[in-house]
Design a protein around this motif. Structure first.
Motif, PDB file in Angstrom:
ATOM      1  N   ASN A 133      -7.199  -9.522  -1.122  1.00 57.92           N
ATOM      2  CA  ASN A 133      -6.245 -10.328  -0.262  1.00 57.92           C
ATOM      3  C   ASN A 133      -6.093 -11.736  -0.506  1.00 57.92           C
ATOM      4  O   ASN A 133      -5.472 -12.416   0.497  1.00 57.92           O
ATOM      5  N   LYS A 134      -7.091 -12.429  -1.112  1.00 59.53           N
ATOM      6  CA  LYS A 134      -7.161 -14.028  -1.728  1.00 59.53           C
ATOM      7  C   LYS A 134      -7.083 -14.486  -0.182  1.00 59.53           C
ATOM      8  O   LYS A 134      -6.773 -15.569  -0.130  1.00 59.53           O
ATOM      9  N   SER A 135      -8.112 -14.195   0.594  1.00 59.55           N
ATOM     10  CA  SER A 135      -8.441 -14.596   2.095  1.00 59.55           C
ATOM     11  C   SER A 135      -8.794 -16.092   1.855  1.00 59.55           C
ATOM     12  O   SER A 135      -8.803 -16.900   2.558  1.00 59.55           O
ATOM     13  N   TYR A 136      -9.759 -16.295   0.767  1.00 56.38           N
ATOM     14  CA  TYR A 136     -10.377 -17.519   0.598  1.00 56.38           C
ATOM     15  C   TYR A 136      -9.683 -18.455  -0.388  1.00 56.38           C
ATOM     16  O   TYR A 136     -10.532 -19.561  -0.627  1.00 56.38           O
ATOM     17  N   GLY A 137      -9.025 -18.105  -1.069  1.00 59.07           N
ATOM     18  CA  GLY A 137      -8.393 -18.784  -2.681  1.00 59.07           C
ATOM     19  C   GLY A 137      -9.588 -18.895  -3.384  1.00 59.07           C
ATOM     20  O   GLY A 137     -10.355 -17.922  -3.640  1.00 59.07           O
ATOM     21  N   GLY A 138      -9.672 -20.208  -4.125  1.00 56.83           N
ATOM     22  CA  GLY A 138     -11.071 -20.361  -4.905  1.00 56.83           C
ATOM     23  C   GLY A 138     -10.654 -19.845  -6.422  1.00 56.83           C
ATOM     24  O   GLY A 138      -9.410 -19.210  -6.644  1.00 56.83           O
ATOM     25  N   PHE A 139     -11.527 -19.495  -6.961  1.00 56.93           N
ATOM     26  CA  PHE A 139     -11.795 -19.042  -8.669  1.00 56.93           C
ATOM     27  C   PHE A 139     -11.052 -17.488  -8.537  1.00 56.93           C
ATOM     28  O   PHE A 139     -10.098 -17.313  -9.170  1.00 56.93           O
ATOM     29  N   SER A 140     -11.550 -16.869  -7.677  1.00 54.09           N
ATOM     30  CA  SER A 140     -11.076 -15.101  -7.622  1.00 54.09           C
ATOM     31  C   SER A 140      -9.465 -15.176  -7.372  1.00 54.09           C
ATOM     32  O   SER A 140      -9.029 -14.412  -8.149  1.00 54.09           O
ATOM     33  N   ALA A 141      -9.072 -15.998  -6.506  1.00 55.96           N
ATOM     34  CA  ALA A 141      -7.902 -16.187  -6.030  1.00 55.96           C
ATOM     35  C   ALA A 141      -6.738 -16.378  -7.289  1.00 55.96           C
ATOM     36  O   ALA A 141      -5.670 -15.991  -7.714  1.00 55.96           O
ATOM     37  N   ARG A 142      -7.218 -17.454  -7.890  1.00 57.67           N
ATOM     38  CA  ARG A 142      -6.796 -18.088  -8.936  1.00 57.67           C
ATOM     39  C   ARG A 142      -6.507 -17.429 -10.318  1.00 57.67           C
ATOM     40  O   ARG A 142      -5.284 -17.383 -10.790  1.00 57.67           O
ATOM     41  N   TYR A 143      -7.533 -16.506 -10.470  1.00 55.17           N
ATOM     42  CA  TYR A 143      -7.508 -15.581 -11.734  1.00 55.17           C
ATOM     43  C   TYR A 143      -7.267 -14.293 -11.151  1.00 55.17           C
ATOM     44  O   TYR A 143      -7.691 -13.404 -12.264  1.00 55.17           O
ATOM     45  N   ASN A 144      -6.803 -13.976 -10.081  1.00 53.02           N
ATOM     46  CA  ASN A 144      -6.724 -12.619  -9.714  1.00 53.02           C
ATOM     47  C   ASN A 144      -7.463 -11.568 -10.099  1.00 53.02           C
ATOM     48  O   ASN A 144      -7.381 -10.604 -10.556  1.00 53.02           O
ATOM     49  N   LEU A 145      -8.801 -12.049  -9.491  1.00 56.55           N
ATOM     50  CA  LEU A 145      -9.929 -11.011  -9.880  1.00 56.55           C
ATOM     51  C   LEU A 145      -9.987 -10.177  -8.784  1.00 56.55           C
ATOM     52  O   LEU A 145     -10.672 -10.370  -7.583  1.00 56.55           O
ATOM     53  N   THR A 146      -9.642  -8.958  -8.951  1.00 49.81           N
ATOM     54  CA  THR A 146      -9.609  -7.792  -7.701  1.00 49.81           C
ATOM     55  C   THR A 146     -10.399  -6.415  -8.388  1.00 49.81           C
ATOM     56  O   THR A 146     -10.503  -5.537  -7.436  1.00 49.81           O
ATOM     57  N   LYS A 147     -10.556  -6.368  -9.413  1.00 52.83           N
ATOM     58  CA  LYS A 147     -11.201  -4.992 -10.048  1.00 52.83           C
ATOM     59  C   LYS A 147     -12.724  -5.241 -10.075  1.00 52.83           C
ATOM     60  O   LYS A 147     -13.291  -6.095 -10.790  1.00 52.83           O
ATOM     61  N   VAL A 148     -13.321  -4.466  -9.361  1.00 52.44           N
ATOM     62  CA  VAL A 148     -14.992  -4.411  -9.399  1.00 52.44           C
ATOM     63  C   VAL A 148     -15.440  -3.594 -10.581  1.00 52.44           C
ATOM     64  O   VAL A 148     -15.269  -2.279 -10.552  1.00 52.44           O
ATOM     65  N   VAL A 149     -16.133  -4.116 -11.541  1.00 57.30           N
ATOM     66  CA  VAL A 149     -16.512  -3.294 -12.773  1.00 57.30           C
ATOM     67  C   VAL A 149     -17.992  -3.086 -12.966  1.00 57.30           C
ATOM     68  O   VAL A 149     -18.635  -2.631 -13.733  1.00 57.30           O
ATOM     69  N   TYR A 150     -18.779  -3.966 -12.190  1.00 60.76           N
ATOM     70  CA  TYR A 150     -20.323  -4.049 -12.052  1.00 60.76           C
ATOM     71  C   TYR A 150     -20.876  -4.250 -10.816  1.00 60.76           C
ATOM     72  O   TYR A 150     -20.497  -5.190 -10.003  1.00 60.76           O
ATOM     73  N   VAL A 151     -21.885  -3.267 -10.164  1.00 63.20           N
ATOM     74  CA  VAL A 151     -22.508  -3.556  -9.000  1.00 63.20           C
ATOM     75  C   VAL A 151     -24.120  -3.394  -9.224  1.00 63.20           C
ATOM     76  O   VAL A 151     -24.195  -2.321  -9.869  1.00 63.20           O
ATOM     77  N   GLU A 152     -24.725  -4.104  -8.473  1.00 60.56           N
ATOM     78  CA  GLU A 152     -26.258  -3.982  -8.442  1.00 60.56           C
ATOM     79  C   GLU A 152     -26.582  -3.941  -6.981  1.00 60.56           C
ATOM     80  O   GLU A 152     -26.025  -4.776  -6.213  1.00 60.56           O
ATOM     81  N   GLU A 153     -27.423  -2.946  -6.255  1.00 63.50           N
ATOM     82  CA  GLU A 153     -27.929  -3.143  -4.929  1.00 63.50           C
ATOM     83  C   GLU A 153     -29.338  -3.358  -5.049  1.00 63.50           C
ATOM     84  O   GLU A 153     -30.141  -2.756  -5.877  1.00 63.50           O
ATOM     85  N   LEU A 154     -29.653  -4.563  -4.412  1.00 66.98           N
ATOM     86  CA  LEU A 154     -31.083  -4.955  -4.474  1.00 66.98           C
ATOM     87  C   LEU A 154     -31.528  -4.993  -2.958  1.00 66.98           C
ATOM     88  O   LEU A 154     -30.984  -5.034  -1.801  1.00 66.98           O
ATOM     89  N   PRO A 155     -32.837  -4.755  -2.927  1.00 66.34           N
ATOM     90  CA  PRO A 155     -33.569  -4.864  -1.436  1.00 66.34           C
ATOM     91  C   PRO A 155     -33.338  -5.945  -0.427  1.00 66.34           C
ATOM     92  O   PRO A 155     -33.423  -5.560   0.900  1.00 66.34           O
ATOM     93  N   ASN A 156     -33.023  -6.977  -0.753  1.00 71.03           N
ATOM     94  CA  ASN A 156     -32.769  -8.160   0.219  1.00 71.03           C
ATOM     95  C   ASN A 156     -32.095  -9.222  -0.465  1.00 71.03           C
ATOM     96  O   ASN A 156     -31.820  -9.449  -1.718  1.00 71.03           O
ATOM     97  N   ILE A 157     -31.492 -10.301   0.392  1.00 67.20           N
ATOM     98  CA  ILE A 157     -30.686 -11.291  -0.024  1.00 67.20           C
ATOM     99  C   ILE A 157     -31.502 -12.105  -0.912  1.00 67.20           C
ATOM    100  O   ILE A 157     -30.515 -12.662  -2.141  1.00 67.20           O
ATOM    101  N   ARG A 158     -32.697 -12.427  -0.890  1.00 71.16           N
ATOM    102  CA  ARG A 158     -33.232 -13.321  -1.729  1.00 71.16           C
ATOM    103  C   ARG A 158     -33.223 -12.670  -3.225  1.00 71.16           C
ATOM    104  O   ARG A 158     -32.889 -13.661  -3.915  1.00 71.16           O
ATOM    105  N   ASP A 159     -33.666 -11.432  -3.326  1.00 69.60           N
ATOM    106  CA  ASP A 159     -33.409 -10.957  -4.912  1.00 69.60           C
ATOM    107  C   ASP A 159     -32.041 -10.985  -5.119  1.00 69.60           C
ATOM    108  O   ASP A 159     -32.035 -11.047  -6.517  1.00 69.60           O
ATOM    109  N   ALA A 160     -31.111 -10.790  -4.235  1.00 70.05           N
ATOM    110  CA  ALA A 160     -29.728 -10.681  -4.678  1.00 70.05           C
ATOM    111  C   ALA A 160     -29.355 -12.052  -5.463  1.00 70.05           C
ATOM    112  O   ALA A 160     -28.549 -11.869  -6.314  1.00 70.05           O
ATOM    113  N   ILE A 161     -29.727 -12.955  -4.649  1.00 71.22           N
ATOM    114  CA  ILE A 161     -29.185 -14.270  -5.015  1.00 71.22           C
ATOM    115  C   ILE A 161     -29.756 -14.720  -6.270  1.00 71.22           C
ATOM    116  O   ILE A 161     -29.209 -15.198  -7.140  1.00 71.22           O
ATOM    117  N   ALA A 162     -31.054 -14.435  -6.443  1.00 69.10           N
ATOM    118  CA  ALA A 162     -31.918 -14.662  -7.801  1.00 69.10           C
ATOM    119  C   ALA A 162     -31.362 -13.765  -8.771  1.00 69.10           C
ATOM    120  O   ALA A 162     -31.201 -14.367 -10.067  1.00 69.10           O
TER     121      ALA A 162
END
Length: 85
Positions: free
Chosen positions: A27-56
């Motif tokens: 929906n381009k709710s926040y603008g920025g990089f993903s809106a500018r380049y129309n990045l809408t297709k998810v091609v890779y996902v990883e699920e991690l046990p906690n936010i600290r690991d996810a950010i790393a």
């Protein structure tokens, strides 16, 4: 990771609610990089046990070359199909 319809731009991010965040990107709710380049297709996902690991992991992926990111995607999604509909 998100990409556009031509798979020529990649975006790596982290979220605790994948579906909600994908809707925001589409929906381009926040603008920025993903809106500018129309990045809408998810091609890779990883699920991690906690936010600290996810950010790393996000930071580690962002440091990879384009080629290494492509290899990472190809391991789980060789045809770069949409993973979140």
């Amino acid at each position: 990771m998100l990409t556009n319809k031509d798979n020529n731009v990649l975006y790596t991010g982290v979220t605790s609610n994948l579906i909600q965040r994908v809707v925001q990107h589409r929906n381009k709710s926040y603008g920025g990089f993903s809106a500018r380049y129309n990045l809408t297709k998810v091609v890779y996902v990883e699920e991690l046990p906690n936010i600290r690991d996810a950010i790393a992991r996000e930071k580690a992926i962002k440091r990879l070359s384009r080629h290494r990111k492509e290899l990472l995607i190809a391991r789980i999604n060789p045809y770069w199909r949409e993973l979140v509909v």
